[in-house]
Design an enzyme around this catalytic site. Sequence first.
Site, mmCIF file in Angstrom:
data_model
loop_
_atom_site.group_PDB
_atom_site.id
_atom_site.type_symbol
_atom_site.label_atom_id
_atom_site.label_comp_id
_atom_site.label_asym_id
_atom_site.label_seq_id
_atom_site.Cartn_x
_atom_site.Cartn_y
_atom_site.Cartn_z
ATOM 1 N N HIS A 167 -3.067 6.952 2.162
ATOM 2 C CA HIS A 167 -3.542 5.649 1.685
ATOM 3 C C HIS A 167 -4.917 5.382 2.289
ATOM 4 O O HIS A 167 -5.130 5.590 3.488
ATOM 5 C CB HIS A 167 -2.546 4.554 2.085
ATOM 6 C CG HIS A 167 -3.100 3.182 1.999
ATOM 7 N ND1 HIS A 167 -3.784 2.739 0.885
ATOM 8 C CD2 HIS A 167 -3.104 2.147 2.881
ATOM 9 C CE1 HIS A 167 -4.176 1.492 1.097
ATOM 10 N NE2 HIS A 167 -3.781 1.110 2.290
ATOM 11 N N CYS A 203 0.817 -1.217 0.000
ATOM 12 C CA CYS A 203 0.000 0.000 0.000
ATOM 13 C C CYS A 203 0.853 1.271 0.000
ATOM 14 O O CYS A 203 0.329 2.370 -0.183
ATOM 15 C CB CYS A 203 -0.939 0.008 1.191
ATOM 16 S SG CYS A 203 -1.869 -1.513 1.359
ATOM 17 N N ASN A 221 -10.420 -0.343 -0.111
ATOM 18 C CA ASN A 221 -8.966 -0.231 0.053
ATOM 19 C C ASN A 221 -8.303 -0.886 -1.157
ATOM 20 O O ASN A 221 -8.321 -2.101 -1.297
ATOM 21 C CB ASN A 221 -8.559 -0.918 1.361
ATOM 22 C CG ASN A 221 -7.053 -0.938 1.595
ATOM 23 O OD1 ASN A 221 -6.266 -0.852 0.660
ATOM 24 N ND2 ASN A 221 -6.667 -1.070 2.842
HETATM 25 O O1 UT7 Z 1 -4.063 -1.286 3.537
HETATM 26 C C1 UT7 Z 1 -3.063 -1.997 4.175
HETATM 27 C C2 UT7 Z 1 -3.062 -1.759 5.598
HETATM 28 N N1 UT7 Z 1 -4.292 -2.254 6.178
HETATM 29 C C3 UT7 Z 1 -4.897 -1.554 7.103
HETATM 30 O O2 UT7 Z 1 -4.441 -0.485 7.405
HETATM 31 C C4 UT7 Z 1 -6.078 -2.149 7.824
HETATM 32 C C5 UT7 Z 1 -5.925 -1.917 9.303
HETATM 33 N N2 UT7 Z 1 -6.944 -2.543 10.110
HETATM 34 C C6 UT7 Z 1 -8.238 -2.203 10.082
HETATM 35 O O3 UT7 Z 1 -8.633 -1.377 9.293
HETATM 36 C C7 UT7 Z 1 -9.176 -2.787 11.101
HETATM 37 O O4 UT7 Z 1 -8.422 -3.537 12.039
HETATM 38 C C8 UT7 Z 1 -10.292 -3.679 10.495
HETATM 39 C C9 UT7 Z 1 -11.275 -2.795 9.754
HETATM 40 C C10 UT7 Z 1 -9.685 -4.717 9.566
HETATM 41 C C11 UT7 Z 1 -11.049 -4.379 11.617
HETATM 42 O O5 UT7 Z 1 -11.619 -3.418 12.492
HETATM 43 P P1 UT7 Z 1 -11.347 -3.490 14.051
HETATM 44 O O6 UT7 Z 1 -12.089 -2.387 14.648
HETATM 45 O O7 UT7 Z 1 -9.872 -3.544 14.293
HETATM 46 O O8 UT7 Z 1 -12.025 -4.868 14.437
HETATM 47 P P2 UT7 Z 1 -11.480 -5.968 15.433
HETATM 48 O O9 UT7 Z 1 -10.674 -6.947 14.699
HETATM 49 O O10 UT7 Z 1 -10.869 -5.308 16.653
HETATM 50 O O11 UT7 Z 1 -12.808 -6.644 15.908
HETATM 51 C C12 UT7 Z 1 -13.768 -5.934 16.725
HETATM 52 C C13 UT7 Z 1 -14.996 -6.788 16.881
HETATM 53 C C14 UT7 Z 1 -14.716 -8.205 17.372
HETATM 54 O O12 UT7 Z 1 -15.823 -8.606 18.156
HETATM 55 P P3 UT7 Z 1 -15.756 -8.571 19.760
HETATM 56 O O13 UT7 Z 1 -14.599 -9.430 20.135
HETATM 57 O O14 UT7 Z 1 -15.550 -7.125 20.102
HETATM 58 O O15 UT7 Z 1 -17.087 -9.103 20.167
HETATM 59 C C15 UT7 Z 1 -14.704 -9.019 16.095
HETATM 60 O O16 UT7 Z 1 -15.041 -10.358 16.303
HETATM 61 O O17 UT7 Z 1 -15.647 -6.935 15.615
HETATM 62 C C16 UT7 Z 1 -15.753 -8.320 15.272
HETATM 63 N N3 UT7 Z 1 -15.517 -8.427 13.839
HETATM 64 C C17 UT7 Z 1 -16.483 -8.310 12.941
HETATM 65 N N4 UT7 Z 1 -17.795 -8.096 13.059
HETATM 66 C C18 UT7 Z 1 -18.519 -8.011 11.944
HETATM 67 C C19 UT7 Z 1 -14.331 -8.619 13.192
HETATM 68 N N5 UT7 Z 1 -14.527 -8.627 11.867
HETATM 69 C C20 UT7 Z 1 -15.846 -8.439 11.683
HETATM 70 C C21 UT7 Z 1 -16.652 -8.351 10.544
HETATM 71 N N6 UT7 Z 1 -17.981 -8.114 10.711
HETATM 72 N N7 UT7 Z 1 -16.158 -8.449 9.298
#
Ligand code: UT7
Length: 334
Positions: free
Chosen positions: A259, A123, A290
Site C-alpha cells: 500500500h 487501505c 496515497n
Molecule cells: O494510508 C493509511 C495509513 N496511513 C499511513 O500509513 C500514514 C502514516 N503516517 C505518516 O505517513 C506520517 O506520520 C506523516 C507523513 C503523516 C507525518 O510525518 P511524520 O514524520 O510522522 O511527522 P510528525 O507528525 O512526526 O511531525 C514531525 C514534525 C513536527 O515538527 P517538530 O515538532 O519536529 O518541530 C510537526 O509539527 O513535522 C511537523 N509537521 C509538518 N511540517 C510541515 C507535521 N505536519 C507537517 C506538515 N508540513 N504538513
Amino acid sequence: MTSAIKTSSGAKYAKIMSVGGYRPERIVTNAEICEHIDSSDEWIRERSGIIERRYAALDETVVDMGAAAAAQALERSGIAPEQIGMVLTANVTHPYQTPSAAAEIAYRIGAVTAGALDIAAACAGFCYGVGLGNDLVCGGTANYVIVIGVEKLSDWTDPKDRGSAFIFADGAGAVVIGPSDTPAIGPTIWGADGSQKDAITMTQSWIEYRKNGGEVFPNLVMQGQQVFRWAVSEMPKVASRALDAAGVQLADLDAFIPHQANMRITDAIAKSLKLPAHIPIARDIAYTGNTSAASVPLAMDSMLAAGEIPSGGTALLIGFGAGLVYAAQVVILP
Ligand code: UT7
C-alpha cells in the site's frame, strides 16, 4: 426431510487475470497543497515521498472512477461482463451509506448477473478483496470476480489539516480474478486491531454531525505517528507470514507492491524484511499520493505497463490502514 443438499464446488485455483487503472486528470502539486497548510514542497517530499497527486473533478465520483478501472480490467481479461459473478468494491469514500458503490458499478459495466458489495477495509480493502475473490472462485460461488479499489479522498480531507491534507488523493484500480490451472494466489494473511480505531477515523459520526447542526464535516483525521509506528513494526511480520504461507522465499519475488501509504513506510518495511536490492518496489506514491484502497492495483498496473515487473512474475502485496486492519498475500502477476 432431505438427507443432503447440493453445494457449489469451484476451481482448484484462482488467479489475477488482468489489471486496470484510472487516474483522474487533475494534477495537484505540493505548492497547491501548501496554499492551505503551513508546509513546504521539501517537507512533503522528504516526509512522505509525494511529489504530486491526482484529484478527481468535482463532479467525478467513486462510481465513475471505479467503473472506468473495472471496464479496463474487464476488457483486458477477455471475459464478458455477463460472466462476472461478483463485483467487490473496496472503498471508504463513496458518499452514500446505501446503496453500495459496487451495485452501481456492476450495472454500469454490464455485470448484470453479478452480486455486488462494498468492502470497508480502508487501505487494506483491495488485498481483502483479492483474498475474498480467490475464495469465491475456489468455492464455486462465482466463476469470475472483479475486485476494485477506488477512493475519492479529496472529498473527505480537510485541506487545512496539516496532518493529512498533503497525503491523500484520488484514483481507482481493478483486477479480474478467475479460475487457474496452477496456484496463483497465496493464502491471505489478514487481521484487525480495533483497539486502535482512533488512529485513522472521522472527526465525528453523521449522527453527531446532525446533532451539532452540521458545523464540523466528518473529515478523515489521522494520528500519523501512531499509524507510522504500527505499520513499520507490524507489517514486516505480516508480510513474512504471507510469504511463509505461500511457500515463497524473498529472493524469489519479482515485485514488492505495498500500500502506498508513505515512501518512508515502504522503505522501512523493505529494510526490515531484508528485501534483496534487485527486487522492484512500488513507488507509485510519488506521483499518485496515497489513494488508500486504490493504491496497490494502481501501482501494479503502472509497474506492469512500464515493464518494471514481468507478467507471470511473483509479487508480494500488502495493505494496511484504518481499523486498524491489514491483509497480505503473494500473487502471480497478470
Ligand atoms: O494510508 C493509511 C495509513 N496511513 C499511513 O500509513 C500514514 C502514516 N503516517 C505518516 O505517513 C506520517 O506520520 C506523516 C507523513 C503523516 C507525518 O510525518 P511524520 O514524520 O510522522 O511527522 P510528525 O507528525 O512526526 O511531525 C514531525 C514534525 C513536527 O515538527 P517538530 O515538532 O519536529 O518541530 C510537526 O509539527 O513535522 C511537523 N509537521 C509538518 N511540517 C510541515 C507535521 N505536519 C507537517 C506538515 N508540513 N504538513
